[in-house]
Design a protein around this motif. Structure first.
Motif, PDB file in Angstrom:
ATOM      1  N   LEU A  21       3.619  36.357  30.928  1.00 27.92           N
ATOM      2  CA  LEU A  21       4.870  35.661  31.521  1.00 27.92           C
ATOM      3  C   LEU A  21       5.216  34.382  30.864  1.00 27.92           C
ATOM      4  O   LEU A  21       4.352  33.848  30.070  1.00 27.92           O
ATOM      5  N   LYS A  22       5.974  33.597  31.694  1.00 32.34           N
ATOM      6  CA  LYS A  22       6.168  31.973  30.919  1.00 32.34           C
ATOM      7  C   LYS A  22       6.654  31.471  32.402  1.00 32.34           C
ATOM      8  O   LYS A  22       7.554  32.063  33.099  1.00 32.34           O
ATOM      9  N   MET A  23       6.245  30.537  32.495  1.00 27.61           N
ATOM     10  CA  MET A  23       6.451  29.484  33.823  1.00 27.61           C
ATOM     11  C   MET A  23       7.481  28.254  33.339  1.00 27.61           C
ATOM     12  O   MET A  23       6.791  27.505  32.506  1.00 27.61           O
ATOM     13  N   ILE A  24       8.414  28.069  34.154  1.00 25.10           N
ATOM     14  CA  ILE A  24       9.299  27.293  33.488  1.00 25.10           C
ATOM     15  C   ILE A  24       9.685  26.101  34.856  1.00 25.10           C
ATOM     16  O   ILE A  24       9.803  26.536  35.955  1.00 25.10           O
ATOM     17  N   PHE A  25       9.209  24.826  34.678  1.00 24.57           N
ATOM     18  CA  PHE A  25       9.315  23.679  35.478  1.00 24.57           C
ATOM     19  C   PHE A  25      10.846  22.880  35.035  1.00 24.57           C
ATOM     20  O   PHE A  25      10.801  22.681  34.015  1.00 24.57           O
ATOM     21  N   THR A  26      11.639  23.145  36.137  1.00 23.85           N
ATOM     22  CA  THR A  26      12.991  22.520  35.619  1.00 23.85           C
ATOM     23  C   THR A  26      13.736  21.700  36.880  1.00 23.85           C
ATOM     24  O   THR A  26      13.296  21.879  37.786  1.00 23.85           O
ATOM     25  N   SER A  27      14.454  20.808  36.633  1.00 17.27           N
ATOM     26  CA  SER A  27      14.826  20.127  37.648  1.00 17.27           C
ATOM     27  C   SER A  27      16.232  20.652  38.292  1.00 17.27           C
ATOM     28  O   SER A  27      16.688  20.134  39.475  1.00 17.27           O
ATOM     29  N   ASN A  28      16.791  21.687  37.630  1.00 15.53           N
ATOM     30  CA  ASN A  28      17.932  22.268  38.143  1.00 15.53           C
ATOM     31  C   ASN A  28      17.685  24.024  38.215  1.00 15.53           C
ATOM     32  O   ASN A  28      16.750  24.409  37.342  1.00 15.53           O
ATOM     33  N   SER A  29      18.189  24.308  39.219  1.00 16.60           N
ATOM     34  CA  SER A  29      18.192  25.985  39.599  1.00 16.60           C
ATOM     35  C   SER A  29      18.850  26.728  38.272  1.00 16.60           C
ATOM     36  O   SER A  29      19.774  26.161  37.530  1.00 16.60           O
ATOM     37  N   SER A  30      18.314  27.958  38.207  1.00 17.65           N
ATOM     38  CA  SER A  30      18.817  28.724  36.941  1.00 17.65           C
ATOM     39  C   SER A  30      20.401  29.008  37.526  1.00 17.65           C
ATOM     40  O   SER A  30      21.169  29.507  36.539  1.00 17.65           O
ATOM     41  N   LYS A  31      20.552  29.043  38.823  1.00 18.54           N
ATOM     42  CA  LYS A  31      21.995  29.295  39.342  1.00 18.54           C
ATOM     43  C   LYS A  31      22.933  28.106  39.047  1.00 18.54           C
ATOM     44  O   LYS A  31      24.346  28.123  39.292  1.00 18.54           O
ATOM     45  N   LEU A  49       8.776  17.203  44.975  1.00 19.75           N
ATOM     46  CA  LEU A  49       7.700  16.769  43.766  1.00 19.75           C
ATOM     47  C   LEU A  49       6.703  15.896  44.597  1.00 19.75           C
ATOM     48  O   LEU A  49       5.661  15.457  44.069  1.00 19.75           O
ATOM     49  N   LYS A  50       7.059  15.171  45.692  1.00 23.39           N
ATOM     50  CA  LYS A  50       6.246  14.063  46.212  1.00 23.39           C
ATOM     51  C   LYS A  50       4.944  14.421  46.762  1.00 23.39           C
ATOM     52  O   LYS A  50       3.904  13.852  46.559  1.00 23.39           O
ATOM     53  N   GLU A 109      11.926  11.981  36.807  1.00 24.17           N
ATOM     54  CA  GLU A 109      13.401  12.431  36.575  1.00 24.17           C
ATOM     55  C   GLU A 109      14.291  13.053  38.097  1.00 24.17           C
ATOM     56  O   GLU A 109      15.395  12.753  38.355  1.00 24.17           O
ATOM     57  N   SER A 110      13.378  13.152  38.924  1.00 22.90           N
ATOM     58  CA  SER A 110      13.850  13.704  40.153  1.00 22.90           C
ATOM     59  C   SER A 110      12.819  13.827  41.187  1.00 22.90           C
ATOM     60  O   SER A 110      11.761  13.333  40.828  1.00 22.90           O
ATOM     61  N   ASP A 111      13.135  13.920  42.539  1.00 20.70           N
ATOM     62  CA  ASP A 111      12.357  14.021  43.699  1.00 20.70           C
ATOM     63  C   ASP A 111      11.960  15.343  43.987  1.00 20.70           C
ATOM     64  O   ASP A 111      11.296  15.766  45.035  1.00 20.70           O
ATOM     65  N   HIS A 112      12.323  16.403  43.191  1.00 22.79           N
ATOM     66  CA  HIS A 112      12.089  17.946  43.525  1.00 22.79           C
ATOM     67  C   HIS A 112      12.311  18.569  41.921  1.00 22.79           C
ATOM     68  O   HIS A 112      12.481  18.023  41.058  1.00 22.79           O
ATOM     69  N   PHE A 113      11.564  19.878  42.001  1.00 22.30           N
ATOM     70  CA  PHE A 113      11.461  20.697  40.888  1.00 22.30           C
ATOM     71  C   PHE A 113      11.649  22.046  41.245  1.00 22.30           C
ATOM     72  O   PHE A 113      11.120  22.254  42.421  1.00 22.30           O
ATOM     73  N   PHE A 114      12.082  22.833  40.451  1.00 19.04           N
ATOM     74  CA  PHE A 114      12.123  24.269  40.536  1.00 19.04           C
ATOM     75  C   PHE A 114      10.679  25.043  39.557  1.00 19.04           C
ATOM     76  O   PHE A 114      10.781  24.701  38.556  1.00 19.04           O
ATOM     77  N   ILE A 115      10.115  25.891  40.370  1.00 20.98           N
ATOM     78  CA  ILE A 115       9.207  26.628  39.387  1.00 20.98           C
ATOM     79  C   ILE A 115       9.762  28.115  39.367  1.00 20.98           C
ATOM     80  O   ILE A 115      10.185  28.733  40.152  1.00 20.98           O
ATOM     81  N   ARG A 116      10.065  28.314  37.954  1.00 23.38           N
ATOM     82  CA  ARG A 116      10.471  29.805  37.752  1.00 23.38           C
ATOM     83  C   ARG A 116       9.633  30.480  36.786  1.00 23.38           C
ATOM     84  O   ARG A 116       9.153  30.031  35.821  1.00 23.38           O
ATOM     85  N   ILE A 117       9.242  31.772  37.320  1.00 25.08           N
ATOM     86  CA  ILE A 117       8.409  32.471  36.623  1.00 25.08           C
ATOM     87  C   ILE A 117       8.984  33.774  36.277  1.00 25.08           C
ATOM     88  O   ILE A 117       9.747  34.318  37.277  1.00 25.08           O
ATOM     89  N   GLU A 118       8.942  33.997  34.787  1.00 22.65           N
ATOM     90  CA  GLU A 118       9.792  35.422  34.545  1.00 22.65           C
ATOM     91  C   GLU A 118       8.861  36.069  33.456  1.00 22.65           C
ATOM     92  O   GLU A 118       8.165  35.443  32.956  1.00 22.65           O
TER      93      GLU A 118
END
Length: 211
Positions: free
Chosen positions: A81-91, A137-138, A60-69
């Motif tokens: 905790l839960k770990m969220i891998f997503t292509s877009n920032s939460s912002k 992601l590379k 889907e993309s060349d990068h991803f965000f790792i979000r832990i909350e």
């Protein structure tokens, strides 16, 4: 072969033999020391699950965000905790192209054993959550080639501790971050049992994403 720029790993069992080739870095010294970090969070996942997550996001993309909350869902315990891998920032106002959420129950037994969900967490600094870091992601696509050599992969997130410049001081000094997220590194660790460990150190992506 002293001139070889690759490491070749062979994994065998009764049914199949797999050969994995990894390109080596050309460094100026014989030893490359892993930086000392102040650990914020240590996560362990099934390596096959981590590989699937990386491959899904690579398509889907060349990068991803790792979000832990902190996990506030029904049934979660304190420290989970839960770990969220997503292509877009939460912002970002743009909807996520691909999102994967992994629940990380806090490890309550010694040794960091996995739980039935495929992951867990320990060594937490509760003050840093939620935590979000963007990565290229590379590099992750290269690292997951080691999935076959270890059933578990550990992701250790922390801030780099600088080597002191004052000769009179032996104490390490934590790097003062201007932007905390940009100074968080992730160490991806594969345990090879009696053979030792393979660690990859990944810095956050420098350039902002376009999404």
């Amino acid at each position: 072969d002293k001139d070889s720029d690759r490491i070749i790993l062979t994994v065998k069992n009764d049914q199949v033999t797999r050969v994995h080739e990894i390109n080596l870095m050309d460094v100026d010294s014989d030893f490359f020391t892993r930086p000392q970090i102040d650990v914020l969070c240590r996560v362990h996942l099934e390596s096959h699950l981590f590989q699937k997550i990386v491959r899904d996001h690579t398509s889907e993309s060349d990068h991803f965000f790792i979000r832990i909350e902190k996990d506030t869902d029904l049934g979660a315990s304190s420290g989970d905790l839960k770990m969220i891998f997503t292509s877009n920032s939460s912002k970002s106002v743009t909807s996520d192209k691909c999102t994967t959420t992994v629940k990380l129950p806090k490890t309550r037994s010694t040794g960091g054993a996995q739980d039935d969900e495929g992951g867990g967490c320990d060594d937490l600094d509760d003050s840093v959550f939620p935590l979000e870091v963007e990565y290229n992601l590379k590099f992750f696509s290269y690292f997951v080639k080691l999935t076959a050599v270890s059933p578990v992969v550990r992701l250790i997130l922390g801030t780099v501790v600088a080597t002191p410049t004052d000769d009179d001081s032996d104490e390490p000094v934590e790097v003062p971050p201007e932007d905390d997220d940009k100074h968080i590194v992730t160490i991806i660790e594969y345990d090879l049992n009696d053979l030792g460990k393979i660690d990859f150190v990944v810095a956050p992506r420098d350039e902002p994403s376009d999404v």
